[in-house]
Scaffold this active site. Structure first.
Site, PDB file in Angstrom:
ATOM      1  N   ASP A  28       0.834  -1.196   0.000  1.00  0.00           N
ATOM      2  CA  ASP A  28       0.000   0.000   0.000  1.00  0.00           C
ATOM      3  C   ASP A  28       0.875   1.255   0.000  1.00  0.00           C
ATOM      4  O   ASP A  28       2.030   1.228   0.453  1.00  0.00           O
ATOM      5  CB  ASP A  28      -0.918   0.015   1.224  1.00  0.00           C
ATOM      6  CG  ASP A  28      -1.912  -1.128   1.210  1.00  0.00           C
ATOM      7  OD1 ASP A  28      -2.215  -1.637   0.123  1.00  0.00           O
ATOM      8  OD2 ASP A  28      -2.382  -1.504   2.309  1.00  0.00           O
ATOM      9  N   LYS A  29       0.311   2.347  -0.448  1.00  0.00           N
ATOM     10  CA  LYS A  29       1.047   3.610  -0.565  1.00  0.00           C
ATOM     11  C   LYS A  29       1.794   3.959   0.714  1.00  0.00           C
ATOM     12  O   LYS A  29       2.969   4.352   0.672  1.00  0.00           O
ATOM     13  CB  LYS A  29       0.070   4.738  -0.920  1.00  0.00           C
ATOM     14  CG  LYS A  29       0.696   6.123  -0.945  1.00  0.00           C
ATOM     15  CD  LYS A  29      -0.336   7.193  -1.249  1.00  0.00           C
ATOM     16  CE  LYS A  29       0.281   8.580  -1.206  1.00  0.00           C
ATOM     17  NZ  LYS A  29      -0.723   9.647  -1.475  1.00  0.00           N
TER      18      LYS A  29
END
Length: 323
Positions: free
Chosen positions: A139-140
């Site tokens: 995830d970011k």
């Protein structure tokens, strides 16, 4: 640029009665079954010189299969000089220690400045690889280790190893709430029924298994080590929230900020200032996709998570809290 491939192999008597797509996946194992199936449908696979009819066509044995395909540039995104923290690299793979805030793959709202853009810049040949060789994502705002393939063969073998659960990924996390022991979450995950950008435990979702153990206990938080058997989107975040222990700072699954009763000004400031999920991919272990050598990498927990753990530790000591 496009890449022309022309391969040939003989079907043995042992393959008699098997489907074309199954035999192709055995004879041309450097390519995924989905890609081979696509080439059959596009008329790029030949049986004894004639165009194959369909992926499920049964073979008699002793045929000659010819694969004559063009691998087009599968990526329309532009190369950009994105800084990549590379901890290992050889001719077939590279391992990246991803920073917080760095998006892995372009998508809605993130069309540039991603790891994929950086790969296209540093390795122009990655244009011929699906997703520029990216095998799995983080995830970011999750930090840590991820492996990227630099060749079709390496990518095919790594994807297969992931599906067979032969790649070990261990994460460090800080969860809300005091947990007494480790455990296992075995709950399927699917797209949230109303919030389409979120995931949720869903009995009709895809299987998902997360192992966790307690690494350190704080007054009202717990530091964890987790291992994935599967790799569903947001898996650790969803599973921990499902059992009532969402990750510190998770903007999607943790809800409102929960401050420990009697928290010091320092802890309040640290928790309010931590604006991402406290999750870090700390260890990656796999068999090299070409040589077969077992390899392992470690990535230190980033300073912002260390700062949170230190503040929680001091808070516990200040309250004379003991396990």
């Amino acid at each position: 640029m496009s890449q022309q491939i022309e391969l040939q192999a003989n079907v043995t008597e042992e393959h008699a009665g098997m489907r074309l797509d199954q035999v192709l996946s055995e004879l041309f194992s450097d390519y995924s079954r989905s890609r081979l199936k696509e080439w059959i449908i596009q008329g790029q696979v030949y049986i004894d010189g004639r165009v194959a009819d369909k992926p499920r066509e049964k073979l008699q044995g002793c045929e000659t299969l010819t694969l004559n395909a063009i691998i087009e540039d599968v990526i329309d995104w532009q190369p950009e000089p994105v800084e990549l923290d590379i901890v290992y690299e050889d001719d077939d793979i590279l391992v990246i220690n991803k920073a917080a805030g760095l998006v892995v793959h372009p998508g809605a709202g993130n069309h540039s400045g991603t790891i994929l853009n950086g790969l296209l810049y540093h390795y122009p040949q990655s244009r011929t690889l699906a997703r520029a060789g990216i095998v799995h994502r983080l995830d970011k705002d999750t930090t840590g280790l991820m492996v990227v393939a630099k060749s079709v063969a390496a990518q095919t073998h790594l994807v297969d190893a992931l599906q067979k659960r032969e790649i070990t990924r261990e994460y460090e996390a800080i969860a809300i709430g005091s947990m007494t022991a480790g455990g296992l979450v075995d709950e399927p995950i699917g797209r949230h029924k109303t919030k389409r950008t979120q995931m949720a435990v869903d009995p009709f979702g895809r299987p998902a298994v997360t192992h966790y153990r307690v690494a350190e206990k704080f007054r009202q938080h717990t530091r964890l080590r987790l291992r994935l058997e599967t790799g569903r989107t947001h898996q650790i975040r969803v599973h921990m929230a499902h059992i009532g222990h969402p990750l510190v700072g998770d903007p999607v699954y943790a809800g409102r900020l929960r401050l420990p009763k009697g928290a010091s000004d320092e802890l309040v400031q640290v928790l309010r200032g931590f604006q991402r999920q406290a999750l870090h991919a700390a260890m990656l272990r796999l068999a090299h996709p070409i040589s077969g050598e077992m390899m392992q990498w470690q990535a230190e927990v980033p300073s912002d998570m260390v700062k949170v753990a230190d503040a929680l530790r001091r808070d516990s000591e200040a309250h004379d809290w003991q396990i």
